[in-house]
Design a protein around this motif. Structure first.
Motif, PDB file in Angstrom:
ATOM      1  N   GLY A  38       0.594  -1.179   0.065  1.00  0.00           N
ATOM      2  CA  GLY A  38       0.016   0.012  -0.261  1.00  0.00           C
ATOM      3  C   GLY A  38       0.851   1.287   0.079  1.00  0.00           C
ATOM      4  N   HIS A  39       1.830   1.210   0.774  1.00  0.00           N
ATOM      5  CA  HIS A  39       2.741   2.308   0.930  1.00  0.00           C
ATOM      6  C   HIS A  39       3.621   2.560  -0.324  1.00  0.00           C
ATOM      7  CE1 HIS A  39       2.682   1.352   5.454  1.00  0.00           C
ATOM      8  NE2 HIS A  39       2.220   2.234   5.384  1.00  0.00           N
ATOM      9  N   LEU A  40       3.867   1.310  -0.894  1.00  0.00           N
ATOM     10  CA  LEU A  40       4.876   1.442  -1.824  1.00  0.00           C
ATOM     11  C   LEU A  40       4.108   1.945  -3.352  1.00  0.00           C
ATOM     12  CD1 LEU A  40       7.123  -1.674  -1.812  1.00  0.00           C
ATOM     13  CD2 LEU A  40       7.413   0.375  -0.542  1.00  0.00           C
ATOM     14  N   SER A  41       2.932   1.658  -3.239  1.00  0.00           N
ATOM     15  CA  SER A  41       1.925   2.070  -4.363  1.00  0.00           C
ATOM     16  C   SER A  41       1.991   3.781  -4.369  1.00  0.00           C
ATOM     17  CB  SER A  41       0.415   1.591  -4.543  1.00  0.00           C
ATOM     18  OG  SER A  41      -0.293   2.203  -3.226  1.00  0.00           O
ATOM     19  N   THR A 178      -7.116   1.741  -2.166  1.00  0.00           N
ATOM     20  CA  THR A 178      -6.774   0.746  -0.993  1.00  0.00           C
ATOM     21  C   THR A 178      -6.004  -0.416  -1.995  1.00  0.00           C
ATOM     22  OG1 THR A 178      -8.301   1.512   0.411  1.00  0.00           O
ATOM     23  CG2 THR A 178      -7.172  -0.582   0.884  1.00  0.00           C
ATOM     24  N   VAL A 179      -4.792  -0.642  -1.406  1.00  0.00           N
ATOM     25  CA  VAL A 179      -4.228  -1.936  -1.810  1.00  0.00           C
ATOM     26  C   VAL A 179      -4.571  -3.010  -1.117  1.00  0.00           C
ATOM     27  CG1 VAL A 179      -2.032  -3.186  -2.463  1.00  0.00           C
ATOM     28  CG2 VAL A 179      -2.097  -0.803  -2.946  1.00  0.00           C
ATOM     29  N   ARG A 180      -5.117  -4.208  -1.596  1.00  0.00           N
ATOM     30  CA  ARG A 180      -5.586  -5.311  -0.748  1.00  0.00           C
ATOM     31  C   ARG A 180      -4.900  -6.698  -1.005  1.00  0.00           C
ATOM     32  NH1 ARG A 180     -10.377  -4.154   1.083  1.00  0.00           N
ATOM     33  NH2 ARG A 180     -11.201  -1.962   0.394  1.00  0.00           N
ATOM     34  N   GLU A 181      -4.788  -7.391   0.112  1.00  0.00           N
ATOM     35  CA  GLU A 181      -4.177  -9.042  -0.284  1.00  0.00           C
ATOM     36  C   GLU A 181      -5.023  -9.531  -0.962  1.00  0.00           C
ATOM     37  OE1 GLU A 181      -1.321  -9.848   1.241  1.00  0.00           O
ATOM     38  OE2 GLU A 181      -1.207  -8.444   3.110  1.00  0.00           O
ATOM     39  N   PRO A 182      -4.563 -10.680  -1.862  1.00  0.00           N
ATOM     40  CA  PRO A 182      -5.341 -11.277  -2.780  1.00  0.00           C
ATOM     41  C   PRO A 182      -6.820 -11.782  -2.198  1.00  0.00           C
ATOM     42  CG  PRO A 182      -3.133 -12.287  -2.802  1.00  0.00           C
ATOM     43  CD  PRO A 182      -3.231 -11.046  -1.602  1.00  0.00           C
ATOM     44  N   ALA A 186      -7.543  -5.476   3.647  1.00  0.00           N
ATOM     45  CA  ALA A 186      -6.781  -4.106   3.077  1.00  0.00           C
ATOM     46  C   ALA A 186      -5.439  -4.169   3.792  1.00  0.00           C
ATOM     47  CB  ALA A 186      -7.547  -2.980   3.807  1.00  0.00           C
ATOM     48  N   MET A 187      -4.451  -3.947   3.044  1.00  0.00           N
ATOM     49  CA  MET A 187      -2.962  -4.003   3.732  1.00  0.00           C
ATOM     50  C   MET A 187      -2.991  -3.073   4.772  1.00  0.00           C
ATOM     51  SD  MET A 187      -0.291  -4.834   0.661  1.00  0.00           S
ATOM     52  CE  MET A 187      -0.607  -6.246  -0.215  1.00  0.00           C
ATOM     53  N   THR A 274      -7.931  -8.116  19.772  1.00  0.00           N
ATOM     54  CA  THR A 274      -7.639  -6.890  20.374  1.00  0.00           C
ATOM     55  C   THR A 274      -7.362  -5.650  19.360  1.00  0.00           C
ATOM     56  OG1 THR A 274      -5.380  -7.514  20.761  1.00  0.00           O
ATOM     57  CG2 THR A 274      -7.122  -7.633  22.443  1.00  0.00           C
ATOM     58  N   THR A 275      -7.052  -6.163  17.919  1.00  0.00           N
ATOM     59  CA  THR A 275      -6.451  -5.322  16.970  1.00  0.00           C
ATOM     60  C   THR A 275      -7.609  -4.752  16.179  1.00  0.00           C
ATOM     61  OG1 THR A 275      -4.767  -6.952  16.587  1.00  0.00           O
ATOM     62  CG2 THR A 275      -5.141  -5.446  14.885  1.00  0.00           C
ATOM     63  N   ARG A 276      -7.601  -3.289  16.244  1.00  0.00           N
ATOM     64  CA  ARG A 276      -8.486  -2.685  15.572  1.00  0.00           C
ATOM     65  C   ARG A 276      -8.204  -2.302  14.281  1.00  0.00           C
ATOM     66  NH1 ARG A 276      -9.783   2.710  14.326  1.00  0.00           N
ATOM     67  NH2 ARG A 276     -11.785   3.557  14.727  1.00  0.00           N
ATOM     68  N   LEU A 277      -9.356  -2.756  13.275  1.00  0.00           N
ATOM     69  CA  LEU A 277      -9.114  -2.601  11.927  1.00  0.00           C
ATOM     70  C   LEU A 277     -10.052  -1.690  11.106  1.00  0.00           C
ATOM     71  CD1 LEU A 277      -8.416  -6.316  11.212  1.00  0.00           C
ATOM     72  CD2 LEU A 277      -6.694  -4.649  11.217  1.00  0.00           C
ATOM     73  N   ILE A 278      -9.715  -0.814  10.076  1.00  0.00           N
ATOM     74  CA  ILE A 278     -10.520  -0.281   9.399  1.00  0.00           C
ATOM     75  C   ILE A 278     -10.545  -0.524   7.819  1.00  0.00           C
ATOM     76  CG2 ILE A 278     -10.468   1.911  10.958  1.00  0.00           C
ATOM     77  CD1 ILE A 278      -8.631   3.321   9.015  1.00  0.00           C
ATOM     78  N   ASP A 279     -11.678  -0.242   7.297  1.00  0.00           N
ATOM     79  CA  ASP A 279     -11.756  -0.374   5.903  1.00  0.00           C
ATOM     80  C   ASP A 279     -13.009   0.330   5.430  1.00  0.00           C
ATOM     81  OD1 ASP A 279     -11.406  -1.359   3.283  1.00  0.00           O
ATOM     82  OD2 ASP A 279     -11.640  -3.421   3.929  1.00  0.00           O
ATOM     83  N   ASN A 280     -13.060   0.571   4.028  1.00  0.00           N
ATOM     84  CA  ASN A 280     -14.161   1.396   3.447  1.00  0.00           C
ATOM     85  C   ASN A 280     -14.111   1.301   1.787  1.00  0.00           C
ATOM     86  OD1 ASN A 280     -12.812   4.087   1.913  1.00  0.00           O
ATOM     87  ND2 ASN A 280     -11.640   3.558   3.665  1.00  0.00           N
ATOM     88  N   MET A 281     -15.329   1.493   1.321  1.00  0.00           N
ATOM     89  CA  MET A 281     -15.348   1.308  -0.016  1.00  0.00           C
ATOM     90  C   MET A 281     -16.535   2.459  -0.510  1.00  0.00           C
ATOM     91  SD  MET A 281     -15.320  -2.888  -0.869  1.00  0.00           S
ATOM     92  CE  MET A 281     -14.105  -3.705  -0.163  1.00  0.00           C
ATOM     93  N   PRO A 282     -16.236   2.733  -1.749  1.00  0.00           N
ATOM     94  CA  PRO A 282     -17.279   3.809  -2.404  1.00  0.00           C
ATOM     95  C   PRO A 282     -18.681   2.993  -2.760  1.00  0.00           C
ATOM     96  CG  PRO A 282     -15.829   2.969  -3.962  1.00  0.00           C
ATOM     97  CD  PRO A 282     -15.498   2.324  -2.677  1.00  0.00           C
ATOM     98  N   LEU A 283     -19.642   3.889  -2.286  1.00  0.00           N
ATOM     99  CA  LEU A 283     -21.094   3.384  -3.029  1.00  0.00           C
ATOM    100  C   LEU A 283     -21.503   4.272  -3.614  1.00  0.00           C
ATOM    101  CD1 LEU A 283     -22.858   1.984   0.032  1.00  0.00           C
ATOM    102  CD2 LEU A 283     -21.674   0.649  -1.679  1.00  0.00           C
TER     103      LEU A 283
END
Ligand SMILES: Nc1ncnc2c1ncn2[C@@H]1O[C@H](COP(=O)(O)OP(=O)(O)OP(=O)(O)O)[C@@H](O)[C@H]1O
Ligand SMILES: CC(C)(CO)[C@@H](O)C(=O)[O-]
Ligand code: BAL
Length: 285
Positions: A38-41, A178-182, A186-187, A274-283
């Motif tokens: 994600g960072h490298l992109s 957002t770059v994702r794993e296969p 979300a990375m 205990t890990t907080r993750l975020i994600d989102n997508m356009p609608l």
């Protein structure tokens, strides 16, 4: 060309002065390190938009709450510099100490009001004040023509666009997909905290968002139903919801309905273990 590593603000000022004399265009990619694709992109896109690319690697203490993971945030400066070199980054700024950015007597903080409210702004009090403060410092220090940020941190991206505009900082702020794993995850540097079981359950975030996108394509426009599709996936996987919200894509105000032609965004935050993750997508209506 080897990637140079700068450790102090004085070194950055001298480097930027040289760049200005040569009239070269700069792209800046701020990060907290432990770099992934994600960072490298962002760095590669910076490379294509400017003559010179700089990346900052700084785990910014002011954006962490007292009970958050500042002390255990993953770090790997040597590996990160090698990844930056592979992505064509010219300079890495890795402050040697938090005091490099917050020296004794430091007293200036930046607060973006409207888009910092709700969503992560409500769940992480003070977080966006810390983000806005360090990003303003970095934009003032580097004065880049272009600065690149990921849509994975969607509210953060809107906060940064607002401060850049309101304070006349003059960078072109680019939001990157957002770059994702296969498998759709979300990375994120914090994925390193997940056990194999927690990682599998974390797929419910992207699965739920995709289910909501499919519902909209079939004509379902009500926020309650779209949000419900995400909640169902989180519940089935045993994740604890922090929030699931449908908002308009720019002002981030809650929506009851995706109107035809409207740009909406569905955002989720949830805990896998205990890990907080975020994600989102356009609608898009
Ligand atoms: N999967 C991704 N795709 C595109 N950009 C990303 C992705 N993950 C992070 N970024 C962007 O990289 C920049 C630096 O983010 P950061 O160093 O916090 O990484 P992170 O993986 O989001 O870490 P964390 O796990 O702490 O949220 C931000 O602009 C962020 O939005
Ligand atoms: C933008 C940022 C580098 C500010 O510390 C951070 O919030 C991040 O990595 O997304
Ligand atoms: N990726 C945004 C930085 C943070 O969560 O603190």
């Amino acid at each position: 060309m080897a990637t140079a590593v700068l450790r102090t603000v004085a070194e950055v000022k001298a480097w930027v002065a040289g760049l200005r004399r040569e009239g070269r265009r700069l792209a800046l990619v701020p990060t907290m390190g432990y770099l992934h694709e994600g960072h490298l992109s962002l760095m590669r896109e910076g490379r294509s938009r400017a003559d010179v690319v700089a990346t900052s690697i700084f785990v910014n203490p002011t954006q962490f709450g007292p009970r958050e993971d500042l002390s255990r945030y993953p770090r790997d400066l040597e590996g990160d510099v090698a990844k930056c070199a592979s992505a064509g980054v010219d300079v890495v700024f890795a402050p040697e100490d938090p005091k490099a950015m917050y020296p004794p007597g430091y007293q200036t903080y930046v607060e973006v009001t409207d888009v910092s409210q709700g969503l992560c702004g409500d769940r992480r009090p003070g977080h966006f004040r810390g983000v806005a403060t360090i990003v303003t410092q970095l934009l003032c220090l580097f004065r880049p023509e272009v600065a690149l940020f990921g849509e994975k941190d969607y509210q953060q991206l809107q906060v940064i666009k607002a401060l850049n505009r309101d304070l006349h900082l003059g960078a072109d702020i680019i939001g990157m997909p957002t770059v994702r794993e296969p498998d759709g995850l979300a990375m994120s540097s914090r994925n390193a905290y997940l056990s194999p079981e927690e990682r599998k359950r974390a797929l419910s975030l992207s699965r739920g968002l995709k289910a909501a996108q499919a519902l909209l394509r079939e004509g379902t426009r009500e926020a309650g139903v779209l949000v419900g599709a995400v909640r169902r996936e989180l519940e089935a996987a045993g994740l604890r919801e922090d929030y699931v919200e449908l908002v308009d894509a720019e002002r981030l105000k809650p929506l009851a309905l995706v109107e035809p032609g409207q740009s909406a965004r569905l955002l989720v935050a949830a805990f896998s273990g205990t890990t907080r993750l975020i994600d989102n997508m356009p609608l898009a209506g």
